[in-house]
Design a protein around this motif. Structure first.
Motif, PDB file in Angstrom:
ATOM      1  N   ASP A 629       0.746  -1.244   0.187  1.00 13.03           N
ATOM      2  CA  ASP A 629      -0.056  -0.096  -0.089  1.00 13.03           C
ATOM      3  C   ASP A 629       0.751   1.110   0.577  1.00 13.03           C
ATOM      4  O   ASP A 629       0.339   2.385  -0.473  1.00 13.03           O
ATOM      5  N   ASP A 630       2.206   1.397   0.154  1.00 16.75           N
ATOM      6  CA  ASP A 630       2.956   2.270  -0.329  1.00 16.75           C
ATOM      7  C   ASP A 630       3.458   2.792  -1.596  1.00 16.75           C
ATOM      8  O   ASP A 630       4.039   3.649  -1.237  1.00 16.75           O
ATOM      9  N   ARG A 637      11.688   8.554   0.390  1.00 19.52           N
ATOM     10  CA  ARG A 637      10.278   8.919  -0.012  1.00 19.52           C
ATOM     11  C   ARG A 637       9.420   8.676   0.992  1.00 19.52           C
ATOM     12  O   ARG A 637       8.640   9.940   0.682  1.00 19.52           O
ATOM     13  N   ARG A 638       9.556   8.056   1.742  1.00 20.41           N
ATOM     14  CA  ARG A 638       8.369   7.666   2.905  1.00 20.41           C
ATOM     15  C   ARG A 638       8.587   8.485   3.458  1.00 20.41           C
ATOM     16  O   ARG A 638       7.880   9.131   4.291  1.00 20.41           O
ATOM     17  N   PHE A 639       9.931   9.267   3.795  1.00 15.82           N
ATOM     18  CA  PHE A 639      11.058  10.167   5.408  1.00 15.82           C
ATOM     19  C   PHE A 639       9.909  11.584   4.693  1.00 15.82           C
ATOM     20  O   PHE A 639       9.582  12.276   5.126  1.00 15.82           O
ATOM     21  N   ASP A 640      10.429  12.178   3.158  1.00 14.49           N
ATOM     22  CA  ASP A 640      10.123  13.030   2.226  1.00 14.49           C
ATOM     23  C   ASP A 640       8.927  13.332   2.505  1.00 14.49           C
ATOM     24  O   ASP A 640       8.152  14.611   2.999  1.00 14.49           O
ATOM     25  N   LYS A 641       7.774  12.422   2.039  1.00 14.88           N
ATOM     26  CA  LYS A 641       6.127  12.267   1.792  1.00 14.88           C
ATOM     27  C   LYS A 641       5.440  12.568   3.182  1.00 14.88           C
ATOM     28  O   LYS A 641       4.781  13.340   3.497  1.00 14.88           O
ATOM     29  N   ASP A 642       5.683  11.757   4.253  1.00 14.25           N
ATOM     30  CA  ASP A 642       6.117  12.249   5.817  1.00 14.25           C
ATOM     31  C   ASP A 642       6.731  13.230   6.420  1.00 14.25           C
ATOM     32  O   ASP A 642       5.781  14.087   7.878  1.00 14.25           O
ATOM     33  N   ASN A 643       7.035  13.884   5.801  1.00 12.20           N
ATOM     34  CA  ASN A 643       7.732  15.470   6.453  1.00 12.20           C
ATOM     35  C   ASN A 643       8.487  14.564   7.986  1.00 12.20           C
ATOM     36  O   ASN A 643       8.419  15.939   8.884  1.00 12.20           O
ATOM     37  N   PRO A 795       6.663  11.816  -5.177  1.00 12.62           N
ATOM     38  CA  PRO A 795       7.587  11.792  -4.437  1.00 12.62           C
ATOM     39  C   PRO A 795       7.944  13.548  -4.196  1.00 12.62           C
ATOM     40  O   PRO A 795       7.994  13.569  -5.079  1.00 12.62           O
ATOM     41  N   VAL A 796       8.068  13.508  -3.491  1.00 14.88           N
ATOM     42  CA  VAL A 796       9.049  14.655  -3.831  1.00 14.88           C
ATOM     43  C   VAL A 796       9.725  14.568  -4.166  1.00 14.88           C
ATOM     44  O   VAL A 796      10.511  16.162  -4.966  1.00 14.88           O
TER      45      VAL A 796
END
Length: 862
Positions: A629-630, A637-643, A795-796
């Motif tokens: 689901d991610d 990319r996950r860290f950027d998305k969630d700030n 992604p950011v």
């Protein structure tokens, strides 16, 4: 047409899955036949000539393994004795020769990624290829892009490179080039979505007490598949990889080795893969079904390891004779195998295997499984050459300096050096004392499982540091080591006297068939192992110059201690291989200025990485469902998305010098407008006629080995020869539509002969930046280029280019790279093609994913 009970069972299971509304993998048939386009043309011509002279049984023989432990290698096909060709040898691992001797223990793939050095990736590939070649191996089972690293605690992440598809793809391609230039066939694995050890095989999971009947299903949407998990395999195909290994897991509830969508459509049709697909060991689940879905080689050939039965062998011969499988399909399987053989020059370099995977004894049984034919097995050929030099350099060039408050580099005038932690010392059972490295005793230099190799020796940090002080010191330095992680009083005592305390800690992981301290391949958590954190805290409490060195397969949680002011430096050394101690000493004492960058993110919590690894069956007794689901938001990319603020971001690494980035320039390059691929393939070539059953009876004059898998018939009665109780059941309706159609087929819009539509790889922009060494010593910097693709839910930023450059003090270097159409595209599901969206694109350049001082918007592209 006839199908047996094995195929019927598989099809029944698939229809049940559909009824539950689980993720679904659509069929795609027929299996594309090899075309010989591009630099495969000469190999294809020779393969067609060779296969055209084979009988059906001989074709089947080179597609089917002879059975587990029936020959010297972990897998061997049958041969063609009439033409003087012995069977092909498949051997682990992606970091050396598994179960051998007088060969090297190389650094792990994750360390190669940490170097960010394409040249070192190639050199390592070449060195490993030379060793496999000289031991008589035809196919080295590596490199790895599956797992990619979706889960930070995934057991086999270290066998691959990084959770970023570009970094993995580049290192994978360079590794393949090196291996195949050495004259052996590389095998890109595990295709695809193989992201965890839990539930990868139902039988293995049952052994751990999980009540499931099917392997885990990795449920991946089309966009995520193309933009993340398939990406590095594109690079592998473009590098000319000869073989691809399909995986244990299911993809959208269809097993990896008979998934027609992933094998026929994605790999062979869209990417234009010209080599052959082999099964992972025990991942072959059906006969006719897998044949038509695109599998080309069954490894190690038996239904289960050590079984006297095979889905192929005799049964594949029968399936052609009774018309279930068209002969052109078996022809294509054989041509693909032989084309890979010729492409890397196996006919020039080949020598029979001179070692045994099953014993280190000099003499033993040739057919180990059944104790037949006592011969000399291990000729003890030394193939190491000077590869220790490459291993040592990769070890030092992959050591990431995460923190340094002036403590490093060390001098040779230290008053008292304390070496603390079991990870500094030797395994009391010996470097190879635990089978397949299945323990965590002493210093950690590789993980565990089939992705390992035997060490010829292992230089520990304790040995190397003491030798450094003795050989280069002033003769007055005191050096003491405590290598018991629970001897905290002794550790405190030594630390309190030390001018510098070097603390060595680790965490381990590996393949699921081995359980180490309750870790079923995957790590149970992301903490340090044994008593590592207490060793760090004890040392730092008693010494205000504590340096922590970590040997781990990936990120660990360091939040409780990393910012302790008494911890003056932190290094991550990964899994560096046999030269571990020398490599870390080179960095500690400044012979090597660290230039490595972390190939993954160090988060503050496990939760920051996104969804948890699946450890509980969630679909009754059926296949556990792992929903991706991610999407493409993995690691940074996950860290950027969630700030989410990381402790150490992807691409981060310090040096003993400093660098400055300036003068970013982007120049458009001329390129033709993108056009989807059109037209049709040629029809499938048929290179022979099967003949009659009587032509394939077991030949007289052959000494028959028990349980050995042959292509021959025992009777002209095909049902009796198959040993299949359901043979003869009319199952014509179960042959998928189009699966046996050998007529010309339409080409896919994104398809091409080497990795996809060739226009995807056109250069669209040239990018330049200036890097200046503003410090006092020569050092390596890794310029990293990221792109924002724009658009909703994207992604950011995503990594697209990088390099490693050495720069002298005060020197300015202009770094130049290009961006291709692929670099700027997204996968468009409705059109089933790559498109450059109208969203504004932006380029960033800097030294890590969070330190990008240069940026510029890109002009629009048609």
């Amino acid at each position: 047409m006839k199908l047996g009970w094995l195929e019927l069972a598989a099809l029944t299971a698939a229809s049940v899955a559909s009824a539950k509304d689980l993720a679904y993998s659509p069929p795609y048939y027929p299996s594309p036949w090899m075309t010989g386009e591009g630099d495969w043309s000469e190999a294809y011509r020779r393969a067609v000539e060779f296969v055209s002279n084979l009988t059906l049984a001989e074709k089947v023989n080179i597609t089917t393994g002879s059975g587990w432990e029936q020959e010297r290698c972990v897998g061997e096909t049958g041969g063609v004795p009439r033409l003087g060709m012995w069977g092909m040898c498949m051997q682990d691992s992606p970091l050396g020769i598994r179960d051998s001797d007088y060969s090297s223990g190389f650094s792990a793939g994750v360390n190669v990624a940490a170097t960010w050095d394409k040249r070192l990736a190639y050199q390592r590939g070449m060195a490993m290829g030379e060793e496999h070649r000289d031991k008589g191996v035809d196919v080295q089972l590596g490199p790895v892009a599956g797992p990619l690293g979706k889960y930070p605690e995934g057991g086999r992440n270290w066998e691959g490179f990084a959770p970023d598809p570009v970094l993995t793809g580049v290192m994978m391609a360079e590794t393949i080039k090196g291996m195949q230039d050495a004259g052996i066939i590389a095998c890109a694995k595990h295709f695809i979505g193989n992201e965890q050890e839990h539930f990868r095989q139902s039988g293995e999971a049952q052994g751990y007490g999980y009540n499931i009947s099917e392997s885990v299903s990795s449920n991946i949407d089309d966009k995520t598949m193309h933009e993340l998990y398939l990406w590095p395999f594109v690079d592998a195909v473009r590098a000319g990889v000869g073989s691809v290994m399909c995986s244990y897991n299911q993809i959208n509830n269809s097993y990896g080795c008979h998934n027609s969508y992933t094998l026929n459509k994605l790999l062979k049709s869209e990417l234009g893969f010209q080599g052959f697909v082999m099964s992972d060991w025990g991942a072959h689940h059906s006969g006719v079904g897998a044949t038509l879905a695109g599998l080309d080689m069954s490894m190690p050939g038996d239904v289960a390891l050590g079984s006297p039965y095979s889905f192929w062998g005799t049964n594949l011969t029968i399936s052609v004779l009774n018309g279930t499988v068209p002969e052109w399909r078996v022809d294509d399987m054989a041509v693909r195998i032989m084309a890979a053989y010729y492409k890397v020059g196996r006919d020039r370099f080949r020598t029979p295997p001179n070692f045994s995977s099953w014993t280190r004894d000099e003499y033993g049984f040739e057919h180990f499984m059944v104790n037949e034919n006592y011969i000399k097995l291990n000729e003890r050929v030394n193939v190491q050459r000077d590869h220790a030099r490459v291993i040592r350099k990769i070890g030092s060039d992959s050591t990431v300096l995460l923190k340094n408050k002036g403590a490093l580099p060390l001098t040779h005038n230290e008053r008292f050096i304390g070496i603390l932690g079991e990870d500094a010392g030797s395994n009391p059972y010996g470097a190879n004392g635990c089978a397949d490295r299945g323990c965590d005793n002493g210093t950690l230099a590789m993980g565990w499982g089939s992705g390992t190799a035997n060490f010829p020796y292992l230089i520990t940090p304790e040995q190397a540091i003491q030798n450094e002080v003795l050989n280069y010191g002033n003769g007055q330095t005191n050096v003491f080591a405590i290598t018991n992680d629970w001897a905290l009083d002794a550790i405190a005592s030594v630390a309190s006297q030390a001018s510098v305390a070097l603390v060595f800690v680790n965490a381990d992981s590996g393949e699921g068939f081995i359980n180490v301290d309750g870790n079923e391949g995957d790590r149970k958590n992301m903490t340090l192992w044994r008593n590592g954190e207490q060793v760090i805290k004890t040392a730092s409490k008693n010494c205000n110059n504590t340096i922590v060195i970590m040997h781990t397969p990936g990120a660990v949680l360091v939040g409780d201690w990393y910012d302790n002011p008494n911890i003056t430096a932190i290094l991550w050394a990964g899994l560096p291989g046999q030269e571990s101690g020398r490599s870390i000493v080179d960095v500690l004492f400044g012979r090597v200025n660290p230039g490595a960058k972390t190939p993954f993110t160090w988060g503050k919590t496990r939760k920051a990485y996104g969804p948890a690894l699946l450890t509980e069956a969630n679909n009754g007794h059926g296949a556990p469902q792992d929903n991706f689901d991610d999407g493409v938001h993995v690691d940074y990319r996950r860290f950027d998305k969630d700030n989410e603020e990381p402790i150490y971001e992807f691409g981060f690494g310090l040096s003993y010098t400093t660098f400055n980035f300036s003068d970013l320039k982007v120049t458009p390059l001329p390129a033709a407008k993108y056009s989807p691929t059109t037209g049709k393939t040629k029809e499938a070539p048929t290179l022979g006629k099967a003949g009659n059953a009587s032509d394939y009876l077991f030949p007289t004059g052959i000494m028959r080995v028990r349980q050995y898998l042959y292509p021959y018939l025992n009777s002209t009665d095909l049902r009796k020869s198959s040993a299949d109780p359901y043979y003869g059941l009319d199952a014509k309706e179960y042959i998928p539509d189009g699966a046996t159609d050998g007529t010309a087929q339409p080409r896919l819009p994104a398809s091409g002969s080497s990795g996809g539509n060739p226009a995807l790889f056109d250069d669209l922009f040239q990018v330049t930046a200036t890097i200046t060494n503003t410090g006092s010593v020569t050092g390596d910097e890794v310029p990293q280029l990221y792109v924002s693709l724009g658009g909703e839910n994207e992604p950011v930023k995503v990594l697209r280019q990088f390099d490693r450059v050495s720069i002298a003090p005060g020197q300015k270097v202009q770094w130049t790279t290009t961006l291709t159409r692929r670099d700027l595209s997204n996968w468009d599901v409705p059109s089933q093609d790559w498109v450059i969206t109208e969203a504004q694109k932006k380029v960033y350049v800097g030294s890590s994913s969070r330190k990008l001082p240069l940026s510029v918007e890109l002009p629009s592209v048609e």
